[in-house]
Design a protein around this motif. Structure first.
Motif, mmCIF file in Angstrom:
data_model
loop_
_atom_site.group_PDB
_atom_site.id
_atom_site.type_symbol
_atom_site.label_atom_id
_atom_site.label_comp_id
_atom_site.label_asym_id
_atom_site.label_seq_id
_atom_site.Cartn_x
_atom_site.Cartn_y
_atom_site.Cartn_z
ATOM 1 N N PHE A 90 0.830 -1.193 0.000
ATOM 2 C CA PHE A 90 0.000 0.000 0.000
ATOM 3 C C PHE A 90 0.867 1.247 0.000
ATOM 4 C CE2 PHE A 90 -3.851 -2.308 0.558
ATOM 5 C CZ PHE A 90 -3.455 -3.465 1.211
ATOM 6 N N PHE A 91 0.359 2.295 -0.641
ATOM 7 C CA PHE A 91 1.092 3.540 -0.791
ATOM 8 C C PHE A 91 0.222 4.720 -0.379
ATOM 9 C CE2 PHE A 91 2.776 0.557 -3.850
ATOM 10 C CZ PHE A 91 4.149 0.708 -3.713
ATOM 11 N N ALA A 92 0.855 5.731 0.186
ATOM 12 C CA ALA A 92 0.175 6.980 0.500
ATOM 13 C C ALA A 92 -0.246 7.657 -0.805
ATOM 14 C CB ALA A 92 1.105 7.891 1.294
ATOM 15 N N ALA A 93 -1.303 8.445 -0.732
ATOM 16 C CA ALA A 93 -1.790 9.152 -1.914
ATOM 17 C C ALA A 93 -0.691 10.023 -2.528
ATOM 18 C CB ALA A 93 -3.007 9.998 -1.558
ATOM 19 N N GLY A 94 0.124 10.659 -1.694
ATOM 20 C CA GLY A 94 1.207 11.493 -2.197
ATOM 21 C C GLY A 94 2.199 10.716 -3.031
ATOM 22 N N ARG A 95 2.488 9.490 -2.609
ATOM 23 C CA ARG A 95 3.412 8.650 -3.388
ATOM 24 C C ARG A 95 2.770 8.268 -4.720
ATOM 25 N NH1 ARG A 95 5.866 6.949 -6.618
ATOM 26 N NH2 ARG A 95 7.272 5.166 -6.704
ATOM 27 N N LEU A 96 1.483 7.938 -4.712
ATOM 28 C CA LEU A 96 0.799 7.596 -5.963
ATOM 29 C C LEU A 96 0.723 8.803 -6.890
ATOM 30 C CD1 LEU A 96 -2.082 5.255 -4.773
ATOM 31 C CD2 LEU A 96 0.242 4.668 -5.508
ATOM 32 N N GLU A 97 0.572 9.994 -6.323
ATOM 33 C CA GLU A 97 0.515 11.203 -7.139
ATOM 34 C C GLU A 97 1.821 11.406 -7.902
ATOM 35 O OE1 GLU A 97 -1.006 14.721 -8.843
ATOM 36 O OE2 GLU A 97 -1.891 12.853 -8.142
ATOM 37 N N SER B 34 -7.098 10.904 -13.609
ATOM 38 C CA SER B 34 -8.481 11.305 -13.375
ATOM 39 C C SER B 34 -8.567 12.417 -12.336
ATOM 40 C CB SER B 34 -9.288 10.099 -12.888
ATOM 41 O OG SER B 34 -10.558 10.496 -12.426
ATOM 42 N N GLU B 35 -9.187 13.521 -12.732
ATOM 43 C CA GLU B 35 -9.431 14.612 -11.787
ATOM 44 C C GLU B 35 -10.454 14.196 -10.735
ATOM 45 O OE1 GLU B 35 -7.811 17.468 -11.457
ATOM 46 O OE2 GLU B 35 -6.531 16.967 -13.163
ATOM 47 N N ILE B 36 -11.384 13.328 -11.101
ATOM 48 C CA ILE B 36 -12.388 12.845 -10.148
ATOM 49 C C ILE B 36 -11.711 12.048 -9.038
ATOM 50 C CG2 ILE B 36 -14.368 11.291 -9.863
ATOM 51 C CD1 ILE B 36 -15.171 12.126 -12.757
ATOM 52 N N VAL B 37 -10.795 11.166 -9.405
ATOM 53 C CA VAL B 37 -10.062 10.379 -8.408
ATOM 54 C C VAL B 37 -9.217 11.314 -7.542
ATOM 55 C CG1 VAL B 37 -8.314 8.585 -8.060
ATOM 56 C CG2 VAL B 37 -10.072 8.291 -9.808
ATOM 57 N N PHE B 38 -8.572 12.298 -8.167
ATOM 58 C CA PHE B 38 -7.764 13.247 -7.408
ATOM 59 C C PHE B 38 -8.614 13.965 -6.357
ATOM 60 C CE2 PHE B 38 -5.877 17.417 -6.644
ATOM 61 C CZ PHE B 38 -4.617 17.031 -6.201
ATOM 62 N N ALA B 39 -9.801 14.393 -6.744
ATOM 63 C CA ALA B 39 -10.682 15.103 -5.813
ATOM 64 C C ALA B 39 -11.113 14.205 -4.651
ATOM 65 C CB ALA B 39 -11.910 15.624 -6.556
ATOM 66 N N CYS C 264 -4.873 11.669 -5.379
ATOM 67 C CA CYS C 264 -3.936 11.271 -6.430
ATOM 68 C C CYS C 264 -4.742 11.073 -7.705
ATOM 69 C CB CYS C 264 -3.148 10.005 -6.061
ATOM 70 S SG CYS C 264 -4.148 8.525 -5.867
ATOM 71 N N HIS C 265 -4.075 11.147 -8.846
ATOM 72 C CA HIS C 265 -4.766 11.081 -10.134
ATOM 73 C C HIS C 265 -5.042 9.665 -10.632
ATOM 74 C CE1 HIS C 265 -3.876 15.381 -10.347
ATOM 75 N NE2 HIS C 265 -4.889 15.412 -11.203
ATOM 76 N N GLY C 266 -4.658 8.652 -9.870
ATOM 77 C CA GLY C 266 -4.950 7.281 -10.265
ATOM 78 C C GLY C 266 -4.483 6.301 -9.221
ATOM 79 N N VAL C 267 -5.376 5.419 -8.802
ATOM 80 C CA VAL C 267 -5.015 4.429 -7.780
ATOM 81 C C VAL C 267 -4.489 3.154 -8.421
ATOM 82 C CG1 VAL C 267 -5.852 2.984 -5.887
ATOM 83 C CG2 VAL C 267 -6.558 5.379 -6.035
ATOM 84 N N ALA C 268 -5.256 2.522 -9.283
ATOM 85 C CA ALA C 268 -4.841 1.228 -9.841
ATOM 86 C C ALA C 268 -3.544 1.349 -10.631
ATOM 87 C CB ALA C 268 -5.950 0.636 -10.705
ATOM 88 N N GLU C 269 -3.498 2.267 -11.591
ATOM 89 C CA GLU C 269 -2.280 2.438 -12.389
ATOM 90 C C GLU C 269 -1.131 2.936 -11.520
ATOM 91 O OE1 GLU C 269 -4.220 3.407 -16.778
ATOM 92 O OE2 GLU C 269 -3.309 5.051 -15.646
ATOM 93 N N GLY C 270 -1.398 3.930 -10.688
ATOM 94 C CA GLY C 270 -0.341 4.495 -9.846
ATOM 95 C C GLY C 270 0.253 3.486 -8.889
ATOM 96 N N ILE D 91 -8.687 -0.693 -16.146
ATOM 97 C CA ILE D 91 -9.987 -1.218 -16.550
ATOM 98 C C ILE D 91 -10.906 -1.065 -15.353
ATOM 99 C CG2 ILE D 91 -9.070 -2.789 -18.306
ATOM 100 C CD1 ILE D 91 -9.478 -5.095 -16.291
ATOM 101 N N LYS D 92 -12.223 -1.037 -15.611
ATOM 102 C CA LYS D 92 -13.173 -0.742 -14.540
ATOM 103 C C LYS D 92 -14.313 -1.743 -14.487
ATOM 104 C CE LYS D 92 -13.450 3.925 -15.952
ATOM 105 N NZ LYS D 92 -14.157 5.203 -15.902
ATOM 106 N N SER D 93 -14.807 -1.933 -13.274
ATOM 107 C CA SER D 93 -16.106 -2.559 -13.044
ATOM 108 C C SER D 93 -16.983 -1.455 -12.464
ATOM 109 C CB SER D 93 -15.975 -3.737 -12.071
ATOM 110 O OG SER D 93 -15.616 -3.283 -10.775
ATOM 111 N N SER D 94 -18.122 -1.781 -11.915
ATOM 112 C CA SER D 94 -18.979 -0.718 -11.394
ATOM 113 C C SER D 94 -18.383 -0.022 -10.172
ATOM 114 C CB SER D 94 -20.378 -1.252 -11.075
ATOM 115 O OG SER D 94 -20.316 -2.212 -10.046
ATOM 116 N N ARG D 95 -17.579 -0.738 -9.353
ATOM 117 C CA ARG D 95 -17.061 -0.137 -8.119
ATOM 118 C C ARG D 95 -15.556 -0.319 -7.920
ATOM 119 N NH1 ARG D 95 -20.539 -2.022 -3.215
ATOM 120 N NH2 ARG D 95 -19.317 -0.381 -2.235
ATOM 121 N N ALA D 96 -14.849 -0.780 -8.956
ATOM 122 C CA ALA D 96 -13.411 -1.055 -8.787
ATOM 123 C C ALA D 96 -12.645 -0.751 -10.073
ATOM 124 C CB ALA D 96 -13.206 -2.514 -8.386
ATOM 125 N N THR D 97 -11.333 -0.610 -9.918
ATOM 126 C CA THR D 97 -10.429 -0.443 -11.056
ATOM 127 C C THR D 97 -9.246 -1.387 -10.874
ATOM 128 O OG1 THR D 97 -9.224 1.352 -9.960
ATOM 129 C CG2 THR D 97 -11.033 1.979 -11.441
#
Length: 139
Positions: free
Chosen positions: A73-80, A90-95, A99-105, A122-128
């Motif tokens: 697991f990583f802090a949001a700052g590290r993923l950013e 994604s600006e939505i994920v950042f908000a 960070c701008h992406g969890v799965a890829e980051g 890739i996405k499902s209804s509630r996950a990436t």
């Protein structure tokens, strides 16, 4: 973060993002889809990675257990810091998480500075999910 150990067989990291309480089956099905898209089996995974706010998320932990690999697991700052390497920032994920992406980051952060995305988000209804290959070992 614990150190991820890569070798010629286990050279991939599966990055996961999900809403709290996402069913295990949904996240596991998405993980399996990501591996199919990468044309690899779960035996190629060295780790499952996510944002540190999901350290106790049952679905993320269950996927790691399913593939018998560590969850890191990583802090949001590290993923950013991975934003320049993201295929789908994604600006939505950042908000929502800072960070701008969890799965890829997370996949890229765990796989290392010379890693590359094998499967972009890739996405499902509630996950990436996303898959990155360690730059230390090429298949």
């Amino acid at each position: 973060m614990d150190e991820v150990r890569f070798d010629t067989v286990r050279s991939l990291v599966l990055g996961l993002g999900c809403e709290r309480g996402t069913p295990v089956q949904e996240v596991l099905a998405l993980a399996e889809q990501a591996l199919r898209e990468a044309a690899v089996s779960g035996e190629a995974l060295a780790a499952v990675a996510s944002i540190d706010s999901r350290k106790s998320e049952a679905a993320v932990l269950a996927v790691a257990a399913h593939f018998t690999v560590p969850a890191v697991f990583f802090a949001a700052g590290r993923l950013e810091e991975e934003t320049p390497r993201l295929a789908n920032p994604s600006e939505i994920v950042f908000a929502r998480v800072g960070c701008h992406g969890v799965a890829e980051g997370a996949a890229l952060a765990a796989a290392g500075a010379s890693a590359e995305l094998v499967v972009a988000k890739i996405k499902s209804s509630r996950a990436t999910a996303a898959v990155a290959r360690s730059g230390l070992q090429k298949a």
